[in-house]
Motif scaffolding. Structure first.
Motif, PDB file in Angstrom:
ATOM      1  N   VAL A  40      -5.585  21.147 -22.547  1.00 35.62           N
ATOM      2  CA  VAL A  40      -5.395  22.044 -23.696  1.00 35.62           C
ATOM      3  C   VAL A  40      -5.665  21.290 -24.997  1.00 35.62           C
ATOM      4  O   VAL A  40      -6.327  21.798 -25.907  1.00 35.62           O
ATOM      5  CB  VAL A  40      -3.963  22.620 -23.688  1.00 35.62           C
ATOM      6  N   LEU A  41      -5.189  20.057 -25.052  1.00 34.36           N
ATOM      7  CA  LEU A  41      -5.353  19.235 -26.251  1.00 34.36           C
ATOM      8  C   LEU A  41      -6.829  19.067 -26.606  1.00 34.36           C
ATOM      9  O   LEU A  41      -7.249  19.306 -27.732  1.00 34.36           O
ATOM     10  CB  LEU A  41      -4.716  17.870 -25.989  1.00 34.36           C
ATOM     11  N   LEU A  42      -7.629  18.655 -25.640  1.00 32.85           N
ATOM     12  CA  LEU A  42      -9.047  18.408 -25.914  1.00 32.85           C
ATOM     13  C   LEU A  42      -9.774  19.694 -26.283  1.00 32.85           C
ATOM     14  O   LEU A  42     -10.739  19.670 -27.047  1.00 32.85           O
ATOM     15  CB  LEU A  42      -9.738  17.774 -24.708  1.00 32.85           C
ATOM     16  N   SER A  43      -9.300  20.818 -25.719  1.00 31.83           N
ATOM     17  CA  SER A  43     -10.009  22.065 -25.979  1.00 31.83           C
ATOM     18  C   SER A  43      -9.806  22.517 -27.419  1.00 31.83           C
ATOM     19  O   SER A  43     -10.521  23.380 -27.895  1.00 31.83           O
ATOM     20  CB  SER A  43      -9.533  23.145 -25.019  1.00 31.83           C
ATOM     21  N   LEU A  44      -8.817  21.946 -28.086  1.00 31.27           N
ATOM     22  CA  LEU A  44      -8.476  22.424 -29.430  1.00 31.27           C
ATOM     23  C   LEU A  44      -8.972  21.497 -30.525  1.00 31.27           C
ATOM     24  O   LEU A  44      -8.627  21.676 -31.678  1.00 31.27           O
ATOM     25  CB  LEU A  44      -6.957  22.587 -29.555  1.00 31.27           C
ATOM     26  N   LYS A  45      -9.761  20.465 -30.147  1.00 29.28           N
ATOM     27  CA  LYS A  45     -10.288  19.606 -31.215  1.00 29.28           C
ATOM     28  C   LYS A  45     -11.807  19.535 -31.122  1.00 29.28           C
ATOM     29  O   LYS A  45     -12.380  19.747 -30.058  1.00 29.28           O
ATOM     30  CB  LYS A  45      -9.638  18.226 -31.168  1.00 29.28           C
ATOM     31  N   PRO A  46     -12.462  19.233 -32.253  1.00 30.81           N
ATOM     32  CA  PRO A  46     -13.922  19.094 -32.206  1.00 30.81           C
ATOM     33  C   PRO A  46     -14.309  17.807 -31.482  1.00 30.81           C
ATOM     34  O   PRO A  46     -13.497  16.881 -31.383  1.00 30.81           O
ATOM     35  CB  PRO A  46     -14.322  19.026 -33.686  1.00 30.81           C
ATOM     36  N   ILE A  47     -15.535  17.766 -30.992  1.00 29.02           N
ATOM     37  CA  ILE A  47     -15.964  16.640 -30.172  1.00 29.02           C
ATOM     38  C   ILE A  47     -15.946  15.323 -30.956  1.00 29.02           C
ATOM     39  O   ILE A  47     -15.621  14.268 -30.396  1.00 29.02           O
ATOM     40  CB  ILE A  47     -17.361  16.921 -29.555  1.00 29.02           C
TER      41      ILE A  47
END
Lengths: 294, 339
Positions: A40-47
């Motif tokens: 969930v964390l990674l899905s909510l930040k830009p690359i």
């Protein structure tokens, strides 16, 4: 003397395992929750934020974004990945599988639990033998057969395969529940003039409702999560992709950022996890009831 | 009562029911057991039909295909009985990767089975007595099992990545790793321990750990259910006799749990042996993780060689049956006694 030594050993063990138990509990909580938190964390930040600081376990307010989800869900015409369509496909296949499996498994499990018929002992063994053969083995002939009858790259064909994969466990789960329903209830219904079919419909099914829901949930999970047959049957036709397949194909695209991939993973996981938490107790009891008898 | 000869006329005269409902000539009134037999067969037939059409017939056809030269392009027009030969099997046994892939499959299956059942047992013992938040934790612990394999495989892939993965980043911070470790693409990883050098099959170990992580909830669920059915009096008696905690586990709990543990091992072994998606998604079968199911898939999709794929898959099924046969021969009785 010896008695005292034994006591201290017992006390030592009591204390040692008392502490160890909490370490184990914390460890288990961490290994099961952290991967999902990370997803969930990674899905909510830009690359960029991920590449800049891969070890960070939180998001700063300025990085926080929903654009990954927009990218994943938007239709391909609008430049997105079209996951809404995939979600719909998955839902159709899974719900279809649930209905068909229950239609096939309810009479079957009733027969196995109640009726002494020729070969009733062999039935469960036969159905369990299904698992002995690798799914890859089944995939080849099914692929060819379906091509002949025009079911390849169709969601219906996929659902039929899933029914065969889920029917054995469904029969097992339902049977374990049905044997706990007292036979006297059925006899009473028979005395009141119910035929056997009527008895099943009007008496047994309402009583078995929790078990039916648990089994349906389990089947839904299997169908929603399945990957191999979807890959083999549907890979050529992007309009028919299920979410699992869509996500796997998305990961092959080089230009797709990992954060978008994680957003896709979240989208794929959420429906099944929501359903599971809504009926967790039901499912676990449905799966394990009768485990002590086996 | 079932001994009456078929269509016994004297009986039909005395039985009032048969006058209300004239049976077709020569048909005796059905006994309860015959009716149950008929109903049973009728009720089971939809299930049976599905399994027959989608499982039994395809398997039978695969057996035929394994003995024929069959490429995917010409299979459509092929009859059931072409030229029989053992070429496919010769090809499978001779090919370089077969034996190593079988060995990899066995290691993978045994490691994953034992690991997931052991972890499940530990988890069940830890969560046996109630504590605050146990229900929530129990539900959360089932997540790896419930979540779609594609999603969790990608999370592991990203987390273990040498470039942007959280594991390598923290490894460098906490353990001072010099170079990032490519967990999923390193065939042999050299380890220095107490002046000794080991090569460990890192990628294979990683997929085994993944499999343990993904399936321990399954074992946990079944063992916990069984644990809660163990009568308290058994343990109390042992406690009164002065048995310590480990002794109570060894002599009271373990014998009670043995049947369910044995069943779980067999089930997990079968499932993992035939497992395709986990390894395929994590490593694509590279770096020493070429388990047999992935090889079958490669035969099919890379070479379109249906005959060879069928022969390979069939060989696997036979190996699995031999292993299970040995298991039941040596341990089956013991398990039953303990049950």
């Amino acid at each position: 003397m010896t008695r005292k030594a034994a006591l201290t050993r017992a006390q030592f063990e009591e204390r040692f395992f008392g502490v160890l138990r909490w370490f184990v509990i914390v460890f288990l909580a961490l290994i099961t929750v952290i991967p999902f938190y990370y997803m969930v964390l990674l899905s909510l930040k830009p690359i960029d934020a991920l590449l800049l600081d891969p070890g960070s376990l939180w998001i700063s307010a300025k990085d926080f974004t929903f654009s990954t989800y927009q990218d994943v869900l938007r239709s391909t015409d609008a430049g997105g990945q079209g996951f809404l369509k995939f979600l719909l496909n998955s839902a159709l296949v899974s719900l279809g599988t649930v209905v068909l499996t229950l239609v096939a498994a309810v009479p079957g499990s009733y027969a196995v639990s109640r009726l002494k018929f020729f070969g009733h002992r062999q039935v469960s063994a036969l159905f369990l033998a299904v698992y002995m053969f690798p799914a890859t083995l089944l995939a080849v002939p099914l692929f060819v057969i379906f091509a002949k009858v025009g079911l390849s790259s169709s969601l219906v064909g996929l659902a039929i395969v899933y029914v065969a994969q889920t029917v054995p466990v469904s029969i097992y789960m339902l049977k374990n529940y049905l044997v706990t329903i007292p036979a006297s209830i059925e006899e009473a219904a028979a005395l009141d003039g119910c035929s056997r079919l009527q008895t099943v419909r009007k008496v047994i099914l309402p009583l078995a409702l929790p078990s039916l829901m648990a089994t349906g949930l389990y089947v839904f999970m299997i169908a929603w999560n399945e990957f191999l047959f979807a890959l083999l049957f549907l890979a050529a036709d992007p309009d028919k992709w299920t979410v699992s397949l869509g996500l796997a194909q998305l990961s092959n695209g080089i230009e797709v950022p990992k954060t978008v991939l994680m957003a896709g993973s979240v989208v794929l996981t959420i429906p099944v996890v929501l359903l599971f938490f809504a009926a967790e107790r039901l499912l676990t009891e449905g799966l394990t009831s009768g485990a002590d008898k086996s | 009562m079932t001994t009456a000869p078929a269509g016994a006329p004297q009986r039909r005269d005395t039985d009032p029911r048969s006058t209300d409902r004239p049976a077709s000539p020569g048909r005796r009134p059905m006994t309860a057991s015959r009716r149950a037999n008929r109903a049973g067969l009728a009720f089971v037939s939809p299930t049976f039909l599905v399994v027959l059409v989608v499982v039994v017939l395809p398997i039978a056809w695969t057996v035929l295909l394994a003995f024929q030269k069959a490429k995917l392009v010409d299979i459509q027009g092929m009859g059931l009985f072409g030229n029989w030969s053992l070429d496919n099997f010769a090809q499978v046994f001779d090919s370089a990767g077969f034996w190593s892939s079988l060995w990899t499959t066995l290691l993978y299956t045994a490691g994953s089975t034992l690991g997931s059942v052991a972890l499940g047992l530990v988890a069940a013992l830890a969560l046996r007595r109630p504590f605050k938040g146990r229900g929530l934790l129990r539900a959360a612990m089932l997540l790896p099992y419930v979540a779609p394999v594609v999603a969790v495989a990608f999370v592991w892939e990203v987390a273990l990545s040498p470039q942007y993965g959280v594991v390598n980043d923290w490894g460098r911070r906490l353990f001072g790793w010099d170079d990032p470790i490519a967990f999923l693409s390193t065939r042999e990883y050299e380890v220095h321990l107490l002046g000794l050098h080991f090569d460990i099959p890192l990628a294979l170990l990683t997929v085994i750990v993944f499999e343990c992580w993904r399936y321990f909830p399954f074992a946990f669920l079944f063992i916990l259910a069984r644990l809660q059915a163990v009568p308290d009096t058994l343990e109390e008696a042992a406690l009164v006799d002065g048995a310590t905690m480990t002794q109570r586990f060894r002599h009271v709990l373990l014998p009670q749990l043995m049947p369910v543990i044995a069943l779980l091992c067999v089930l997990r072994f079968i499932m993992t042996f035939n497992k395709f998606d986990d390894v395929y998604l994590l490593t694509g079968g590279g770096a020493g993780t070429d388990v047999a199911a992935v090889r079958v898939y490669d035969f099919l999709t890379a070479r379109y060689d249906v005959g060879a794929a069928a022969a390979q898959a069939l060989t696997l099924a036979v190996v699995l049956m031999i292993l299970l046969g040995l298991y039941f021969k040596f341990f089956g009785n013991k398990v039953q006694e303990e049950a």
